[in-house]
Design a protein around this motif. Structure first.
Motif, PDB file in Angstrom:
ATOM      1  N   SER A  17      70.861   5.768  61.416  1.00 14.73           N
ATOM      2  CA  SER A  17      70.594   7.138  60.983  1.00 14.73           C
ATOM      3  C   SER A  17      69.102   7.356  60.788  1.00 14.73           C
ATOM      4  O   SER A  17      68.552   8.391  61.174  1.00 14.73           O
ATOM      5  CB  SER A  17      71.304   7.444  59.657  1.00 14.73           C
ATOM      6  OG  SER A  17      72.650   7.147  59.749  1.00 14.73           O
ATOM      7  N   PHE A  18      68.454   6.374  60.172  1.00 18.65           N
ATOM      8  CA  PHE A  18      67.023   6.479  59.898  1.00 18.65           C
ATOM      9  C   PHE A  18      66.243   6.626  61.202  1.00 18.65           C
ATOM     10  O   PHE A  18      65.379   7.501  61.335  1.00 18.65           O
ATOM     11  CB  PHE A  18      66.554   5.232  59.153  1.00 18.65           C
ATOM     12  CG  PHE A  18      65.137   5.320  58.663  1.00 18.65           C
ATOM     13  CD1 PHE A  18      64.871   5.702  57.367  1.00 18.65           C
ATOM     14  CD2 PHE A  18      64.080   5.013  59.499  1.00 18.65           C
ATOM     15  CE1 PHE A  18      63.573   5.806  56.913  1.00 18.65           C
ATOM     16  CE2 PHE A  18      62.777   5.111  59.063  1.00 18.65           C
ATOM     17  CZ  PHE A  18      62.512   5.506  57.766  1.00 18.65           C
ATOM     18  N   TRP A  19      66.597   5.791  62.163  1.00 18.45           N
ATOM     19  CA  TRP A  19      65.877   5.843  63.440  1.00 18.45           C
ATOM     20  C   TRP A  19      66.080   7.190  64.129  1.00 18.45           C
ATOM     21  O   TRP A  19      65.133   7.796  64.638  1.00 18.45           O
ATOM     22  CB  TRP A  19      66.340   4.691  64.346  1.00 18.45           C
ATOM     23  CG  TRP A  19      65.682   4.764  65.682  1.00 18.45           C
ATOM     24  CD1 TRP A  19      64.375   4.541  65.963  1.00 18.45           C
ATOM     25  CD2 TRP A  19      66.305   5.119  66.914  1.00 18.45           C
ATOM     26  NE1 TRP A  19      64.136   4.735  67.292  1.00 18.45           N
ATOM     27  CE2 TRP A  19      65.296   5.088  67.893  1.00 18.45           C
ATOM     28  CE3 TRP A  19      67.613   5.468  67.284  1.00 18.45           C
ATOM     29  CZ2 TRP A  19      65.566   5.386  69.234  1.00 18.45           C
ATOM     30  CZ3 TRP A  19      67.871   5.761  68.603  1.00 18.45           C
ATOM     31  CH2 TRP A  19      66.857   5.717  69.564  1.00 18.45           C
ATOM     32  N   ILE A  20      67.327   7.687  64.117  1.00 18.22           N
ATOM     33  CA  ILE A  20      67.606   8.980  64.750  1.00 18.22           C
ATOM     34  C   ILE A  20      66.774  10.087  64.106  1.00 18.22           C
ATOM     35  O   ILE A  20      66.153  10.904  64.784  1.00 18.22           O
ATOM     36  CB  ILE A  20      69.110   9.305  64.659  1.00 18.22           C
ATOM     37  CG1 ILE A  20      69.900   8.352  65.550  1.00 18.22           C
ATOM     38  CG2 ILE A  20      69.386  10.750  65.040  1.00 18.22           C
ATOM     39  CD1 ILE A  20      71.390   8.441  65.382  1.00 18.22           C
ATOM     40  N   LEU A  21      66.743  10.064  62.771  1.00 17.41           N
ATOM     41  CA  LEU A  21      65.966  11.094  62.080  1.00 17.41           C
ATOM     42  C   LEU A  21      64.479  10.983  62.383  1.00 17.41           C
ATOM     43  O   LEU A  21      63.793  11.991  62.553  1.00 17.41           O
ATOM     44  CB  LEU A  21      66.182  10.984  60.572  1.00 17.41           C
ATOM     45  CG  LEU A  21      67.446  11.637  60.058  1.00 17.41           C
ATOM     46  CD1 LEU A  21      67.715  11.223  58.632  1.00 17.41           C
ATOM     47  CD2 LEU A  21      67.320  13.139  60.150  1.00 17.41           C
ATOM     48  N   THR A  54      63.063   9.993  65.064  1.00 17.46           N
ATOM     49  CA  THR A  54      62.717  10.551  66.378  1.00 17.46           C
ATOM     50  C   THR A  54      62.585  12.070  66.298  1.00 17.46           C
ATOM     51  O   THR A  54      61.804  12.665  67.018  1.00 17.46           O
ATOM     52  CB  THR A  54      63.780  10.227  67.450  1.00 17.46           C
ATOM     53  OG1 THR A  54      65.010  10.848  67.092  1.00 17.46           O
ATOM     54  CG2 THR A  54      63.980   8.747  67.614  1.00 17.46           C
ATOM     55  N   LEU A 111      68.333   9.053  73.563  1.00 15.88           N
ATOM     56  CA  LEU A 111      67.248   9.113  72.575  1.00 15.88           C
ATOM     57  C   LEU A 111      66.272   7.961  72.748  1.00 15.88           C
ATOM     58  O   LEU A 111      65.062   8.144  72.721  1.00 15.88           O
ATOM     59  CB  LEU A 111      67.833   9.043  71.171  1.00 15.88           C
ATOM     60  CG  LEU A 111      68.013  10.345  70.432  1.00 15.88           C
ATOM     61  CD1 LEU A 111      68.451  10.062  69.011  1.00 15.88           C
ATOM     62  CD2 LEU A 111      66.723  11.130  70.430  1.00 15.88           C
ATOM     63  N   THR A 165      62.324   8.378  73.739  1.00 17.18           N
ATOM     64  CA  THR A 165      61.322   8.229  72.685  1.00 17.18           C
ATOM     65  C   THR A 165      60.625   6.875  72.759  1.00 17.18           C
ATOM     66  O   THR A 165      59.418   6.798  72.602  1.00 17.18           O
ATOM     67  CB  THR A 165      61.927   8.401  71.276  1.00 17.18           C
ATOM     68  OG1 THR A 165      62.986   7.470  71.120  1.00 17.18           O
ATOM     69  CG2 THR A 165      62.441   9.801  71.073  1.00 17.18           C
ATOM     70  N   ILE A 189      62.190  10.858  54.635  1.00 16.94           N
ATOM     71  CA  ILE A 189      63.588  10.476  54.855  1.00 16.94           C
ATOM     72  C   ILE A 189      64.076   9.578  53.722  1.00 16.94           C
ATOM     73  O   ILE A 189      65.187   9.714  53.218  1.00 16.94           O
ATOM     74  CB  ILE A 189      63.753   9.764  56.212  1.00 16.94           C
ATOM     75  CG1 ILE A 189      63.358  10.707  57.356  1.00 16.94           C
ATOM     76  CG2 ILE A 189      65.184   9.303  56.405  1.00 16.94           C
ATOM     77  CD1 ILE A 189      63.298  10.031  58.703  1.00 16.94           C
ATOM     78  N   ALA A 225      69.142   9.596  55.282  1.00 14.76           N
ATOM     79  CA  ALA A 225      69.846   8.706  56.199  1.00 14.76           C
ATOM     80  C   ALA A 225      71.041   8.033  55.535  1.00 14.76           C
ATOM     81  O   ALA A 225      71.813   7.363  56.208  1.00 14.76           O
ATOM     82  CB  ALA A 225      68.874   7.657  56.746  1.00 14.76           C
TER      83      ALA A 225
END
Lengths: 286, 299
Positions: A117-121, A123, B31, B35, B292, B298
């Motif tokens: 989730s952290f990585w997706i956010l 990006t 993704l 990226t 975040i 997250a």
């Protein structure tokens, strides 16, 4: 005691009128620029350039709409924008919803759910100017520059994190028991997603889709770099192209800009209930 | 949850067993490709001289591109302008948005139509916002100069004036993005608990005390979200500048993303553009990581 209360009531009333006045001012401030661009798109050049400005009283004309959408290829630009927006929305919605569901419902070893989730956010937070230069070079080498495919691919990358995040939070709000019941009744895990969770998430899906459409329809920087030919340009870039170093075609760009804004205003009213959730993760701007 | 017990065909069983990976894979692949590849490319390009002619091989230049940033006055101006723009625009948007939200929360509830109308500017295509304000600022027939004339003030060139160009961009940004802060604050205020206010009322706390001791502390998380999102967005400002001033006059409104755009596509100096991009990426990564984590987004 009585005196104090009356005084408070008087102050309360004064404050209330102040609030109404401020709200009226905010409304005027918000609407005037929109009124102005709209009204100018229906003016003859003579009235656009008039000093002092013509506020209400002029003979309306559709000349600029004709010039933009019939004589010049703004209809093609609008079609490009529309096709790109719809395709991007479809692709990001299909893949993003699956990923969002997987993140909301399945078990992960260790801190993997958090890490993914952290990585997706993260990006989503990347400035587009950073990724667009390599993408421009990459699309150049595979001969995809000035095609809708390139724009759809780039937009999908920018929409996916948003869709995943939105859908994940919608699925987390749904009760898990219904899917469990479906599985007990003999449905597969995939079937429970398809037949139970997805239909329940329909309002969320619709809102997310509209946000995706707005995002793609409005996007400027990526399209500016990826589309340069008359046939591939999107509506925002087409409008920018009529603001040249020497002349600005005020009538044409007002007409195209005003028309480009109308679907967005309609969408705004459709998704108003979902705005806060969507905006917390940059639903509007890339 | 029991997964895939006693299911039909082997294919179906395989799908059930790997469902988690299968549902994540397409999105994560897209993704990742879009990226990670660009980031890697930027890292390699930043230590190279990349010629505009693809036939010329790239040359390794070490940290030259980064050293150049230290002495490039254009870059410094761009950085400074970005900071000035972000600080001014976000501060005003925050104060206006919060003030308006407080008024609406207290006096103008249940006017959803009105609220949505006030949200329109941030939803509009940025290009429409940019040309609208360009028309308003137009020196000869724009309405801003008409207003100045009626007030008996001197007429200005606005976006064409070195001292006012940045102000015109900030003003347009305030118009476009104050609704965003307003909306988030309104949502924050609507979710405040009632009891502390009742207690404060009994204790005889003034409205001002209630605001400082209750409302502001309760709103802190929402304020943090609004400020950070606006700040990250302001740092990538591009479209308004591109249309309103093009970075001019005399570079008075050049901002980092526009400068990177010029270096990459006008001067075709990909290596140097990559170095500046990495600088921007580093700053946003620090901010977004903090954001975040702090907001527990997250989790």
């Amino acid at each position: 005691m009585g005196a104090i209360r009356t005084r408070n009531r008087g102050r309360e009333r004064a404050l209330r009128w102040l609030a109404y006045a401020v709200a009226a001012l905010a409304l005027l401030w918000t609407l005037f620029p929109i009124y102005w661009i709209g009204i100018n798109s229906f003016k003859l050049d003579l009235d656009i350039f008039a000093v002092p400005p013509v506020w209400f009283d002029f003979s309306p004309t559709l000349k600029h709409y004709y010039a933009a959408f019939v004589e010049r290829p703004f209809l093609i630009y609008a079609m490009n924008s529309m096709i790109i927006a719809v395709l991007t929305t479809l692709v990001s919605l299909v893949f993003g919803t699956m990923a969002g569901y997987a993140l909301a419902r399945f078990q992960y070893p260790g801190r993997w759910r958090y890490n993914i989730s952290f990585w997706i956010l993260s990006t989503r937070m990347m400035p587009p100017i950073v990724t667009i230069i390599p993408l421009f070079i990459f699309f150049g080498t595979v001969n995809l520059l000035n095609t809708k495919t390139a724009v759809v691919i780039a937009y999908t990358a920018f929409n996916l994190p948003f869709v995943i995040w939105m859908m994940k939070s919608y699925f987390q709000d749904l009760p898990v028991e219904l899917e469990e019941a479906a599985i007990v009744d003999g449905d597969t895990r995939w079937g429970a997603f398809l037949h139970v969770a997805l239909p329940l998430a329909r309002p969320g899906l619709a809102a997310t889709a509209i946000f995706c459409l707005i995002l793609s329809w409005n996007e400027f920087l990526l399209a500016l770099i990826l589309t340069q030919t008359e046939q591939s340009v999107t509506l925002p870039i087409g409008i920018a192209g009529r603001v040249t170093q020497y002349t600005t075609y005020w009538g044409e760009i007002s007409a195209a800009g005003f028309l480009a804004s109308i679907p967005i205003v309609i969408f705004a009213f459709i998704v108003q209930r979902h705005l806060v959730r969507g905006l917390s993760l940059g639903a509007i701007k890339g | 949850m029991p997964v895939g017990v006693g299911l039909g065909s082997p294919g179906e069983r395989w799908r059930e067993r790997h469902l988690r990976v299968l549902m994540l894979a397409p999105a994560l692949t897209i993704l990742g490709a879009l990226t990670l590849f660009p980031t890697l490319y930027m890292f390699t390009a930043s230590v190279q001289r990349v010629s505009a002619d693809p036939g010329v091989p790239r040359a390794f230049v070490g940290l030259d591109n980064f050293i150049r940033m230290a002495s490039d006055s254009q870059f410094h101006v761009g950085l400074l302008n970005t900071i000035i723009f972000t600080a001014c625009a976000v501060t005003v948007e925050f104060l206006l948005g919060l003030g308006l939200a407080l008024l609406f929360d207290r006096f103008i509830r249940h006017f959803n139509f009105l609220k949505t109308v006030l949200m329109i500017p941030m939803m509009l295509p940025p290009i429409a916002v940019a040309i609208t304000w360009k028309l308003i600022y137009q020196p000869q027939f724009g309405v801003l100069n008409e207003l100045m004339y009626r007030l008996g003030l001197p007429l200005r060139a606005w976006a064409g004036d070195v001292h006012l160009a940045m102000f015109t961009i900030i003003l347009a940004d305030i118009w476009e993005w104050t609704p965003f802060v307003f909306l988030l604050m309104l949502a924050g205020l609507a979710s405040l608990p009632v009891e502390p206010y009742e207690a404060a009322e009994i204790d005889g706390a003034s409205a001002w005390q209630q605001f400082w001791d209750l409302t502001l502390p309760f709103l802190k998380p929402v304020i943090a979200i609004a400020l950070l999102l606006r700040a990250m967005d302001a740092m990538r400002l591009f479209d308004l500048v591109f249309i309103l001033t093009g970075g001019g006059p005399a570079n008075s409104t050049i901002v980092l993303s526009l400068y990177i755009f010029q270096v990459a596509f006008r001067f075709v100096d990909i290596g140097y553009a990559a170095a500046i991009s990495l600088f921007v990426l580093a700053v946003t990564t620090v901010l977004s990581t903090w954001f975040i984590k702090r907001m527990k987004l997250a989790d």
